[in-house]
Design an enzyme around this catalytic site. Structure first.
Site, PDB file in Angstrom:
ATOM      1  N   GLU A 192       0.826  -1.216   0.000  1.00  0.00           N
ATOM      2  CA  GLU A 192       0.000   0.000   0.000  1.00  0.00           C
ATOM      3  C   GLU A 192       0.859   1.265   0.000  1.00  0.00           C
ATOM      4  OE1 GLU A 192      -2.790  -0.594   3.249  1.00  0.00           O
ATOM      5  OE2 GLU A 192      -4.138  -1.667   1.931  1.00  0.00           O
ATOM      6  N   GLU A 234      -5.642  -7.977  -1.347  1.00  0.00           N
ATOM      7  CA  GLU A 234      -6.402  -7.887  -0.098  1.00  0.00           C
ATOM      8  C   GLU A 234      -7.836  -7.522  -0.423  1.00  0.00           C
ATOM      9  OE1 GLU A 234      -4.854  -5.423   3.060  1.00  0.00           O
ATOM     10  OE2 GLU A 234      -2.785  -5.885   2.483  1.00  0.00           O
TER      11      GLU A 234
HETATM   12  C1  BG6 Z   1      -4.658  -2.920   4.620  1.00  0.00           C
HETATM   13  C2  BG6 Z   1      -3.334  -3.372   5.149  1.00  0.00           C
HETATM   14  O1  BG6 Z   1      -4.721  -1.524   4.709  1.00  0.00           O
HETATM   15  O2  BG6 Z   1      -5.817  -3.284   5.270  1.00  0.00           O
HETATM   16  C3  BG6 Z   1      -3.388  -4.504   6.150  1.00  0.00           C
HETATM   17  O3  BG6 Z   1      -2.442  -3.711   4.120  1.00  0.00           O
HETATM   18  C4  BG6 Z   1      -4.600  -4.316   7.034  1.00  0.00           C
HETATM   19  O4  BG6 Z   1      -2.182  -4.539   6.843  1.00  0.00           O
HETATM   20  C5  BG6 Z   1      -5.838  -4.384   6.170  1.00  0.00           C
HETATM   21  O5  BG6 Z   1      -4.677  -5.194   8.097  1.00  0.00           O
HETATM   22  C6  BG6 Z   1      -7.146  -4.321   6.910  1.00  0.00           C
HETATM   23  O6  BG6 Z   1      -7.156  -3.212   7.749  1.00  0.00           O
HETATM   24  P1  BG6 Z   1      -7.476  -3.339   9.282  1.00  0.00           P
HETATM   25  O7  BG6 Z   1      -7.201  -2.017   9.825  1.00  0.00           O
HETATM   26  O8  BG6 Z   1      -8.901  -3.724   9.363  1.00  0.00           O
HETATM   27  O9  BG6 Z   1      -6.574  -4.388   9.821  1.00  0.00           O
END
Ligand code: BG6
Length: 480
Positions: free
Chosen positions: A185, A375
């Site tokens: 990211e 993701e």
């Molecule tokens: C992304 C990141 O922004 O979102 C992860 O690459 C992160 O590291 C994921 O865990 C989900 O976000 P969160 O804050 O719900 O864990």
């Protein structure tokens, strides 16, 4: 004429995604040094704390909790967890290497063999189960020493230190690992994210210099990877939030165009196309940003662009200049105005599966390179029954709708999408809130925010569902 692909192509990489600092635990074992994640406290105030300059760059256990210090103990339990991933049918598993396991301070003369051996064991275990590792070289894990002593990524010395780290792991694993990503990211750096830049509340000048240094470092990693093994596929990684204008007011549309360019495109433009786009040069001019670019760096960036583009997708964002639209949506790094057409997760992240198809069309149309969704997922509070079984229909529903849109993007739009790794395939510590309560996994981990629990693993309902999705290569998405 190019052959058009139908539904999910043979060999599509279904899997799941994690990051070392959010699930390994063992934060001081095996010779590991501290990273910026290790001093980041758990709790909803995490992001605000990290933005405040008076928050010390030290662990303060008297005041805060640090759920990521134990994570879910993947460090010791990786064999059991990988066996579960294999049972689901994973084709790939996205993980990061923690820089400080390899170079505890980031600037050590020699790498830490115990760290290299640990990752070699994990990679071998994955290969034993026919799971291709996808490795993120840097996922919010800059060694703390580089922040305290060097001032984070605005310091050009980090380019060489990163190059040494990247070369070390690429030399060690280039025969075993085909899929790599450089910075997780990276575009969150535009917002001055501490996790990304290892800097807090600094100037736009410093933020963009830090990003420039990461672009150079990334190109160096791409170059090393291809020299070692031309078959390696190495990509960039950004958050993508589909941007809408709140309405058809041309001012809102233009505002959306500007936001979209700097947030969604800028880092991808540089890393996929290999040059700074003209709108960014104009932005630099308007904001008095003058980058220190050393001779040869622009050529390096042009010559060593990425093989594919990967992105995280959780939500979309709506843009309005109208002060009456003051109701903001939430996001892990940003939030636009509330979109009246969308529902939101318990954390206020707006759920928008069609937005994912828009993202795929947009990115493939703009860049024409293979895409990897690295993701996606729903953070939710799970309620296990007495046998620790979680009936997570809400999660299945979220993922099913997003996969349906991926399928359309492949079948109807001709998008070259080759991988999908939902986030937190096993419950882990949240990045934005540092808590366990926000769960994404197909596998429930018995552990709460205070560290209570056996850490035993339990299959959720979504485990069987995702197993069926993978077994049918995305043809059967039904929730039985
Ligand atoms: C992304 C990141 O922004 O979102 C992860 O690459 C992160 O590291 C994921 O865990 C989900 O976000 P969160 O804050 O719900 O864990």
């Amino acid at each position: 004429m190019t052959e058009l692909k139908a539904t999910f192509p043979k060999g599509f990489l279904w899997g799941g995604a994690t990051a070392a600092n959010q699930f390994e635990g063992a934060y001081l074992e095996g010779g590991k040094g501290l990273t910026i994640a290790d001093i980041s406290p758990g709790g909803k105030e995490r992001m605000a704390l990290l933005r405040s300059n008076d928050y010390p760059l030290e662990i303060n256990e008297a005041k805060y909790t640090y759920p990521n210090h134990v994570g879910i103990d993947f460090y010791h339990r990786y064999q059991e967890d990988i066996a579960l991933f294999a049972e689901m049918g994973f084709k790939t598993f996205r993980m990061s290497i923690s820089w400080a396991r390899i170079f505890p301070n980031g600037d050590d003369a020699e790498p830490n063999e115990a760290g290299l051996q640990y990752y070699e064991n994990v990679i071998d275990e994955l290969k034993k189960h026919n799971i291709e590792p996808t490795i993120t070289i840097s996922h919010y894990e800059t060694p703390l020493h580089l922040v305290k002593e060097y001032g984070g990524w605005k310091n050009r010395q980090l380019i060489d230190l990163f190059e040494k780290y990247a070369r070390t792991i690429l030399e060690r694993f280039h025969k075993k690992v085909t899929y790599w990503m450089t910075f997780n990211e990276i575009n969150t750096g535009i917002l001055g994210s501490f996790f990304t830049l290892g800097m807090r509340n600094e100037s736009l000048q410093n933020n963009f210099q830090a990003l420039h240094n990461q672009f150079v470092a990334s190109s160096k990693a791409v170059k090393i990877a291809h020299e070692l093994n031309p078959d390696i596929k190495i990509g960039c990684m950004s958050i993508y939030a589909t941007m809408y204008a709140y309405d058809s007011n041309p001012d809102n549309v233009m505002g959306m165009v500007e936001e979209n360019r700097m947030f969604n495109y800028f880092c991808n433009d540089v890393q996929v196309r290999g040059e700074y786009p003209t709108y960014a040069l104009k932005y630099f001019e308007r904001n008095n940003i003058t980058l220190d670019i050393q001779p040869g760096e622009l050529d390096l960036m042009k010559e060593h662009t990425v093989d594919y583009l990967s992105f995280s997708y959780y939500m979309s964002s709506a843009f309005s200049k109208n002060p009456e639209h003051s109701d903001k949506s939430q996001g892990n790094f940003f939030g636009g105005v509330k979109n009246p057409f969308l529902e939101a997760s318990e954390w206020g992240w707006e759920i928008d599966p069609v937005g994912l198809r828009i993202a795929l069309c947009d990115l493939y149309g703009r860049y024409g390179v293979p895409l990897y969704i690295s993701e996606n997922g729903l953070g939710a509070i799970d309620q296990p029954d007495a046998n620790f079984y979680v009936t997570d229909d809400y999660r299945i529903d979220y993922l099913r709708k997003h996969i349906e849109e991926m399928e359309k993007a492949i079948r109807l739009d001709g998008v070259d999408l080759f991988a999908y790794t939902p986030w937190g395939c096993i419950d882990l510590v949240s990045a934005s809130t540092g808590e366990m309560a926000k769960r994404y996994g197909f596998i429930y981990v018995d552990l709460d925010d205070e560290g209570n629990g056996t850490m035993n693993r339990y299959k959720k309902k979504s485990f069987d569902w995702y197993q069926q999705v993978i077994a049918t290569n995305g043809a059967n998405l039904a929730n039985n």
